[in-house]
Write a protein that holds these residues in place. Structure first.
Motif, PDB file in Angstrom:
ATOM      1  N   TYR A  78       0.814  -1.212   0.000  1.00 52.97           N
ATOM      2  CA  TYR A  78       0.000   0.000   0.000  1.00 52.97           C
ATOM      3  C   TYR A  78       0.850   1.265   0.000  1.00 52.97           C
ATOM      4  N   LEU A  79       2.152   1.156   0.302  1.00 53.02           N
ATOM      5  CA  LEU A  79       3.031   2.319   0.185  1.00 53.02           C
ATOM      6  C   LEU A  79       3.162   2.744  -1.272  1.00 53.02           C
ATOM      7  N   ALA A  80       3.092   1.786  -2.180  1.00 55.20           N
ATOM      8  CA  ALA A  80       3.092   2.123  -3.611  1.00 55.20           C
ATOM      9  C   ALA A  80       1.828   2.910  -3.950  1.00 55.20           C
ATOM     10  N   ASP A  81       0.711   2.510  -3.362  1.00 55.76           N
ATOM     11  CA  ASP A  81      -0.539   3.243  -3.565  1.00 55.76           C
ATOM     12  C   ASP A  81      -0.409   4.661  -3.015  1.00 55.76           C
ATOM     13  N   ALA A  82       0.211   4.800  -1.843  1.00 63.86           N
ATOM     14  CA  ALA A  82       0.389   6.132  -1.254  1.00 63.86           C
ATOM     15  C   ALA A  82       1.237   7.010  -2.178  1.00 63.86           C
ATOM     16  N   ALA A  83       2.275   6.437  -2.768  1.00 59.72           N
ATOM     17  CA  ALA A  83       3.124   7.199  -3.689  1.00 59.72           C
ATOM     18  C   ALA A  83       2.324   7.666  -4.906  1.00 59.72           C
ATOM     19  N   ILE A  84       1.466   6.796  -5.411  1.00 55.55           N
ATOM     20  CA  ILE A  84       0.624   7.167  -6.556  1.00 55.55           C
ATOM     21  C   ILE A  84      -0.343   8.279  -6.160  1.00 55.55           C
ATOM     22  N   GLU A  85      -0.913   8.188  -4.977  1.00 60.23           N
ATOM     23  CA  GLU A  85      -1.840   9.227  -4.507  1.00 60.23           C
ATOM     24  C   GLU A  85      -1.123  10.570  -4.380  1.00 60.23           C
ATOM     25  N   VAL A  86       0.090  10.563  -3.848  1.00 65.32           N
ATOM     26  CA  VAL A  86       0.869  11.802  -3.754  1.00 65.32           C
ATOM     27  C   VAL A  86       1.148  12.338  -5.158  1.00 65.32           C
ATOM     28  N   GLY A  87       1.418  11.449  -6.095  1.00 66.00           N
ATOM     29  CA  GLY A  87       1.600  11.865  -7.487  1.00 66.00           C
ATOM     30  C   GLY A  87       0.370  12.550  -8.048  1.00 66.00           C
ATOM     31  N   TRP A  88      -0.801  12.014  -7.732  1.00 63.16           N
ATOM     32  CA  TRP A  88      -2.056  12.647  -8.177  1.00 63.16           C
ATOM     33  C   TRP A  88      -2.209  14.040  -7.571  1.00 63.16           C
ATOM     34  N   ILE A  89      -1.880  14.165  -6.295  1.00 61.17           N
ATOM     35  CA  ILE A  89      -1.992  15.478  -5.638  1.00 61.17           C
ATOM     36  C   ILE A  89      -1.076  16.483  -6.331  1.00 61.17           C
ATOM     37  N   ILE A  90       0.154  16.083  -6.592  1.00 59.64           N
ATOM     38  CA  ILE A  90       1.099  16.973  -7.283  1.00 59.64           C
ATOM     39  C   ILE A  90       0.573  17.321  -8.669  1.00 59.64           C
TER      40      ILE A  90
END
Length: 109
Positions: A67-79
């Protein structure tokens, strides 16, 4: 299947349903400035909540480290959402110079 078995199937279905509605709402929003701003807020808010859940529950060992990979993707979406909102560099300088020198109009007569 990728992130392991789920014991609370109702929760998986609930989250999936909410995310589908969220995505449909963003895709069908009006193309006005207000509509796009609302879609952006919805996207940023959703990504922030999902990333926060991942970042809280992975260290607590309640969910897989995947799920850390998911968190990284979510941060990418925010950026990505914030970058879309910013005007290009030249336009920002022009906007800043305009706001630094307010125009005054006088009425004669």
């Amino acid at each position: 299947m990728v992130l392991g078995p789920k014991t609370d199937r109702w929760l998986v279905k609930t989250v999936a349903g909410l995310l589908i509605v969220n995505g449909i709402t963003q895709l069908t929003t009006s193309s006005t400035a207000i509509g796009l701003r609302q879609a952006r807020r919805l996207g940023v808010g959703t990504a922030a909540v999902l990333a926060a859940i991942d970042l809280v529950y992975v260290p607590a060992r309640r969910i897989s480290k995947m799920y850390l990979a998911d968190a990284a993707i979510e941060v990418g979406w925010i950026i990505a959402w914030y970058r879309v909102d910013k005007p290009p560099k030249g336009d920002r300088q022009q906007l800043n110079s305009r706001s630094a020198r307010p125009r005054r109009t006088t009425v004669q007569g």
